[in-house]
Design an enzyme around this catalytic site. Structure first.
Site, PDB file in Angstrom:
ATOM      1  N   ILE A 109       0.315   3.215   3.737  1.00 46.88           N
ATOM      2  CA  ILE A 109       0.960   2.038   4.336  1.00 46.88           C
ATOM      3  C   ILE A 109       2.359   2.375   4.836  1.00 46.88           C
ATOM      4  CG2 ILE A 109       1.928  -0.233   3.803  1.00 46.88           C
ATOM      5  CD1 ILE A 109      -1.000  -0.354   4.268  1.00 46.88           C
ATOM      6  N   CYS A 110       3.086   3.219   4.087  1.00 41.22           N
ATOM      7  CA  CYS A 110       4.460   3.555   4.496  1.00 41.22           C
ATOM      8  C   CYS A 110       4.474   4.274   5.847  1.00 41.22           C
ATOM      9  CB  CYS A 110       5.145   4.395   3.425  1.00 41.22           C
ATOM     10  SG  CYS A 110       4.273   5.922   3.007  1.00 41.22           S
ATOM     11  N   THR A 111       3.481   5.153   6.059  1.00 42.41           N
ATOM     12  CA  THR A 111       3.382   5.866   7.342  1.00 42.41           C
ATOM     13  C   THR A 111       3.052   4.899   8.468  1.00 42.41           C
ATOM     14  OG1 THR A 111       2.669   7.892   6.235  1.00 42.41           O
ATOM     15  CG2 THR A 111       2.194   7.698   8.590  1.00 42.41           C
TER      16      THR A 111
END
Length: 454
Positions: free
Chosen positions: A235-237
């Protein structure tokens, strides 16, 4: 009777033939297919009339084998897509005259390039219904009974009526369900309760065919660890540092759709929904100077579409139907038990025996031992289960000897049990306790026996 010398059903026409000669060849082949049953199966009869060197000891041949194949043997085909269309055609032309087919999908315009039983006028109709009608029209004497719906709509009584089940599925969950159902149906005292399962699968230029004899050979669950987990992106990417066009598409579907539409569910088959995602992903890609976002890629990422190759479907379907014929007639030994095919650079096949897994939760008959430290939080246990390749679990719910420990749904149970995620295993379970795991991906309850380790 047409001149059989010019049929050559498995050969392409000679390049030197004129258009008229090619048309004549095609017309002759169609006429050959529509011959009376006693004539059109003349080539199959050659196999059944003479006992070959590899035939099973039980092989009787002659009219007995023909009668069973054409008047007794009832076959279920699960899936009427790219692989299923080929399987249905092959079974009908080999002499299986009582075929049932299940498929829950309707025909899409994108299916027409490889699912040859369908036409443009069939778009929007049930795959099972249209496929059944097409086969019965082209191969007189064959009865194909369609069912438009899920395999889970039927119980064990329904599946017990078939002598063979052939799968042309594109769903791991559906395969796991039918595999577990057939294993659970087996009565050790009644050989008729053993229903052979022939499973085929394709992925681009690769494919596999296997024969599963429930409780005798390895089952589908025994080899679940061979499957590659679905591709996922952190999700962070997705949210902060996208680098691939897929990141932009995932951002649009996972983060932006819920933000804009809240309770409205994304429909992967709705062109308007895909168009909205495409525009959002394209805008995101332009912002980060990423190329490659297309409408078709957007649909492929959202629906997890793997390109289908018609030739691969034909090869794997032929292998599956060959095994069905051998099992039904005992004319030759059936596959033992796994065949893989790779056609990327050349034609390569490899056959091997996949052994039963003693700790298989479906056919192993043993409770799986689950090693864990006493001070491990239940939240970490949930993560450990999703990380195990031999389980293929996505969102597990857990219960112990005293009831629910953590449930993902419904919301009331989630709220009532989420506090347990912060507790350690030692606080809520004893060594030797059974931990029951349920998951949407599991067609059964997985039972684990707790063992504490240092």
């Amino acid at each position: 009777m047409p001149d059989r010398s010019i049929i050559s059903p498995y050969l392409l026409p000679d390049p030197s033939e004129s258009a008229e000669e090619i048309a004549q060849r095609a017309a002759t082949r169609i006429a050959y297919i529509k011959l009376a049953p006693e004539d059109k199966y003349v080539d199959v009869d050659r196999v059944l009339d003479v006992k070959g060197p590899f035939a099973d000891e039980a092989f009787q041949g002659g009219n007995e084998a023909k009668q069973f194949l054409r008047n007794v043997c009832k076959v279920l085909v699960i899936g009427a897509g790219g692989l299923g269309c080929e399987i249905l055609q092959n079974l009908a032309l080999m002499g299986f005259n009582d075929i049932h087919v299940i498929d829950m999908d309707t025909i899409d315009i994108s299916n027409l390039n490889r699912q040859f039983l369908f036409r443009e006028s069939d778009v929007g109709k049930s795959k099972a219904v249209v496929a059944a009608a097409f086969i019965m029209n082209r191969v007189p004497g064959v009865k194909v009974t369609p069912y438009h719906g899920k395999i889970q709509d039927h119980d064990e009584t329904y599946y017990s009526q078939f002598q063979l089940i052939v799968c042309g599925l594109d769903s791991i969950e559906a395969r796991r369900w039918i595999n577990a159902t057939l294993v659970q149906m087996v009565d050790p005292e009644d050989a008729d309760t053993v229903k052979p399962l022939i499973d085929g699968g394709t992925e681009g230029f690769k494919g596999q065919a296997r024969v599963i004899i429930p409780t005798v050979t390895s089952c589908y669950e025994c080899s679940i660890d061979m499957l590659t987990p679905p591709t996922t992106f952190p999700i962070c990417t997705i949210a902060n540092t996208p680098r691939l066009p897929e990141h932009c598409i995932e951002w649009a579907s996972v983060l932006e759709w819920p933000k804009h539409f809240k309770d409205k569910k994304l429909d992967n088959d709705d062109p308007d929904h895909i168009e909205w995602l495409y525009q959002k992903a394209l805008s995101r890609a332009q912002e980060f100077k990423i190329e490659g976002v297309t409408w078709s890629l957007t649909q492929g990422v959202v629906k997890n579409i793997i390109p289908a190759i018609a030739s691969t479907n034909a090869i794997i379907a032929a292998s599956c139907c060959n095994e069905a014929f051998k099992i039904a007639t005992t004319s030759n030994p059936y596959l033992d038990n796994y065949m893989m095919y790779v056609g990327n650079d050349s034609l390569y096949t490899f056959t091997f025996e996949h052994e039963k897994r003693p700790e298989c939760p479906v056919c192993g008959g043993e409770t799986i031992e689950f090693e864990v430290k006493k001070d491990t939080k239940l939240e970490r246990v949930v993560e450990m289960l999703t990380e195990r390749q031999d389980m293929q679990i996505k969102k597990p719910s857990l219960s112990g000897p005293n009831g629910p420990l953590f449930f993902q749904a419904p919301k009331q149970l989630y709220e009532a049990t989420k506090a347990n995620l912060e507790k350690t295993v030692g606080e809520i379970l004893q060594e030797g306790d059974q931990l029951n795991v349920t998951d949407r991906a599991l067609p059964f309850t997985l039972t684990l026996r707790i063992k504490f380790v240092a």
